[in-house]
Design a protein around this motif. Structure first.
Motif, PDB file in Angstrom:
ATOM      1  N   ILE A  89      -7.207   2.425  17.013  1.00 53.24           N
ATOM      2  CA  ILE A  89      -7.280   1.392  18.047  1.00 53.24           C
ATOM      3  C   ILE A  89      -6.176   0.358  17.860  1.00 53.24           C
ATOM      4  N   LEU A  90      -5.972  -0.092  16.635  1.00 50.90           N
ATOM      5  CA  LEU A  90      -4.933  -1.089  16.372  1.00 50.90           C
ATOM      6  C   LEU A  90      -3.554  -0.589  16.776  1.00 50.90           C
ATOM      7  N   ARG A  91      -3.284   0.666  16.505  1.00 55.60           N
ATOM      8  CA  ARG A  91      -1.963   1.218  16.840  1.00 55.60           C
ATOM      9  C   ARG A  91      -1.804   1.500  18.321  1.00 55.60           C
ATOM     10  N   SER A  92      -2.906   1.692  19.029  1.00 52.66           N
ATOM     11  CA  SER A  92      -2.808   2.012  20.453  1.00 52.66           C
ATOM     12  C   SER A  92      -2.777   0.770  21.340  1.00 52.66           C
ATOM     13  N   LEU A  93      -3.249  -0.366  20.820  1.00 49.84           N
ATOM     14  CA  LEU A  93      -3.266  -1.590  21.616  1.00 49.84           C
ATOM     15  C   LEU A  93      -1.888  -2.224  21.658  1.00 49.84           C
ATOM     16  N   GLY A  94      -1.455  -2.605  22.816  1.00 48.40           N
ATOM     17  CA  GLY A  94      -0.163  -3.249  22.961  1.00 48.40           C
ATOM     18  C   GLY A  94      -0.225  -4.759  22.783  1.00 48.40           C
ATOM     19  N   HIS A  95      -1.392  -5.273  22.460  1.00 46.25           N
ATOM     20  CA  HIS A  95      -1.577  -6.715  22.339  1.00 46.25           C
ATOM     21  C   HIS A  95      -1.552  -7.194  20.895  1.00 46.25           C
ATOM     22  N   LEU A  96      -1.191  -6.313  19.987  1.00 46.68           N
ATOM     23  CA  LEU A  96      -1.176  -6.652  18.570  1.00 46.68           C
ATOM     24  C   LEU A  96       0.180  -6.361  17.962  1.00 46.68           C
ATOM     25  N   LYS A  97       0.531  -7.134  16.942  1.00 49.48           N
ATOM     26  CA  LYS A  97       1.759  -6.853  16.210  1.00 49.48           C
ATOM     27  C   LYS A  97       1.388  -6.705  14.736  1.00 49.48           C
ATOM     28  N   SER A  98       2.248  -6.061  13.990  1.00 46.16           N
ATOM     29  CA  SER A  98       1.993  -5.843  12.578  1.00 46.16           C
ATOM     30  C   SER A  98       3.235  -6.167  11.770  1.00 46.16           C
ATOM     31  N   ASP A  99       3.008  -6.777  10.624  1.00 42.87           N
ATOM     32  CA  ASP A  99       4.115  -7.051   9.706  1.00 42.87           C
ATOM     33  C   ASP A  99       4.173  -5.992   8.612  1.00 42.87           C
ATOM     34  N   GLY A 100       3.457  -4.914   8.793  1.00 42.33           N
ATOM     35  CA  GLY A 100       3.395  -3.851   7.802  1.00 42.33           C
ATOM     36  C   GLY A 100       2.093  -3.852   7.025  1.00 42.33           C
ATOM     37  N   ARG A 101       1.476  -5.010   6.927  1.00 40.56           N
ATOM     38  CA  ARG A 101       0.201  -5.117   6.211  1.00 40.56           C
ATOM     39  C   ARG A 101      -0.882  -5.734   7.085  1.00 40.56           C
ATOM     40  N   GLU A 102      -0.555  -6.794   7.777  1.00 38.53           N
ATOM     41  CA  GLU A 102      -1.539  -7.489   8.591  1.00 38.53           C
ATOM     42  C   GLU A 102      -1.228  -7.345  10.075  1.00 38.53           C
ATOM     43  N   PHE A 103      -2.289  -7.349  10.852  1.00 42.84           N
ATOM     44  CA  PHE A 103      -2.189  -7.298  12.302  1.00 42.84           C
ATOM     45  C   PHE A 103      -2.541  -8.669  12.859  1.00 42.84           C
ATOM     46  N   SER A 104      -1.902  -9.037  13.964  1.00 42.29           N
ATOM     47  CA  SER A 104      -2.219 -10.299  14.642  1.00 42.29           C
ATOM     48  C   SER A 104      -1.990 -10.127  16.135  1.00 42.29           C
ATOM     49  N   LEU A 105      -2.581 -11.018  16.905  1.00 40.76           N
ATOM     50  CA  LEU A 105      -2.451 -10.963  18.363  1.00 40.76           C
ATOM     51  C   LEU A 105      -1.059 -11.423  18.783  1.00 40.76           C
ATOM     52  N   THR A 106      -0.566 -10.845  19.852  1.00 39.70           N
ATOM     53  CA  THR A 106       0.699 -11.281  20.425  1.00 39.70           C
ATOM     54  C   THR A 106       0.409 -12.335  21.494  1.00 39.70           C
ATOM     55  N   PRO A 107       1.419 -13.067  21.916  1.00 41.13           N
ATOM     56  CA  PRO A 107       1.203 -14.070  22.979  1.00 41.13           C
ATOM     57  C   PRO A 107       0.716 -13.466  24.294  1.00 41.13           C
ATOM     58  N   ARG A 108       0.904 -12.166  24.496  1.00 40.64           N
ATOM     59  CA  ARG A 108       0.459 -11.520  25.746  1.00 40.64           C
ATOM     60  C   ARG A 108      -1.046 -11.596  25.934  1.00 40.64           C
ATOM     61  N   VAL A 109      -1.807 -11.728  24.846  1.00 41.12           N
ATOM     62  CA  VAL A 109      -3.263 -11.808  24.936  1.00 41.12           C
ATOM     63  C   VAL A 109      -3.626 -13.156  25.482  1.00 41.12           C
TER      64      VAL A 109
END
Length: 53
Positions: free
Chosen positions: A33-53
């Motif tokens: 799910i995390l990889r398929s959502l376009g509303h998240l970004k990853s720094d390689g370890r942690e995921f966070s919401l993008t401004p698009r959300v």
């Protein structure tokens, strides 16, 4: 939707394990799910919401 809702002020960035634990999903399901959502970004370890959300 549960994945997006798991991010909040207390959890602005989370690891895969943290997302899986908070949503009650397996790590594999959370990863898909995390990889398929376009509303998240990853720094390689942690995921966070993008401004698009």
């Amino acid at each position: 939707m549960a994945v997006l809702e798991s991010f909040d002020r207390e959890h602005p960035a989370m690891t895969l394990s943290e997302v899986a634990q908070l949503t009650g999903m397996t790590r594999a399901a959370a990863r898909r799910i995390l990889r398929s959502l376009g509303h998240l970004k990853s720094d390689g370890r942690e995921f966070s919401l993008t401004p698009r959300v």
